[in-house]
Design a protein around this motif. Structure first.
Motif, PDB file in Angstrom:
ATOM      1  N   GLY A   1       0.674  -1.346   0.033  1.00 46.77           N
ATOM      2  CA  GLY A   1       0.107  -0.138   0.039  1.00 46.77           C
ATOM      3  C   GLY A   1       0.934   1.345   0.050  1.00 46.77           C
ATOM      4  N   THR A   2       0.169   2.268  -0.187  1.00 46.73           N
ATOM      5  CA  THR A   2       0.810   3.797  -0.231  1.00 46.73           C
ATOM      6  C   THR A   2       0.059   4.584   0.726  1.00 46.73           C
ATOM      7  N   LEU A   3      -1.234   5.117   0.662  1.00 43.10           N
ATOM      8  CA  LEU A   3      -1.705   5.986   1.590  1.00 43.10           C
ATOM      9  C   LEU A   3      -2.149   5.244   2.921  1.00 43.10           C
ATOM     10  N   ASN A   4      -2.503   4.042   2.699  1.00 40.70           N
ATOM     11  CA  ASN A   4      -2.818   3.274   3.718  1.00 40.70           C
ATOM     12  C   ASN A   4      -1.549   1.902   3.676  1.00 40.70           C
ATOM     13  N   ALA A   5      -0.370   2.209   4.214  1.00 38.48           N
ATOM     14  CA  ALA A   5       0.418   1.251   4.334  1.00 38.48           C
ATOM     15  C   ALA A   5       0.668   0.511   5.476  1.00 38.48           C
ATOM     16  N   THR A   6       1.175  -0.796   5.300  1.00 43.52           N
ATOM     17  CA  THR A   6       1.580  -1.791   5.948  1.00 43.52           C
ATOM     18  C   THR A   6       2.809  -2.331   5.708  1.00 43.52           C
ATOM     19  N   GLU A   7       3.800  -2.370   7.012  1.00 44.45           N
ATOM     20  CA  GLU A   7       4.955  -2.588   6.506  1.00 44.45           C
ATOM     21  C   GLU A   7       5.558  -3.709   7.648  1.00 44.45           C
TER      22      GLU A   7
END
Length: 59
Positions: free
Chosen positions: A14-20
């Motif tokens: 994701g970008t705006l809602n990112a999970t890492e």
């Protein structure tokens, strides 16, 4: 990568809602980071027994 970098990012989605997912090179503990816009949070990634997920990190 510099030798002084303590954390390694191993997963991004994701970008705006990112999970890492990040791994601490010193302890091997995996961390889950999630951000939504300007808000974000970091927590240890736990297995089904409630213990932190630990990954062996090779230099």
């Amino acid at each position: 990568m510099r030798q002084a970098d303590r954390f390694i990012k191993v997963f991004t989605q994701g970008t705006l809602n990112a999970t890492e997912i990040w791994i601490d090179r010193e302890t091997g503990v995996n961390y889950l980071f999630h951000q939504s816009g300007y808000a974000g949070g970091l927590t240890p990634l736990l297995d089904r027994d409630g213990k932190p997920v630990i990954t062996t990190v090779y230099e």
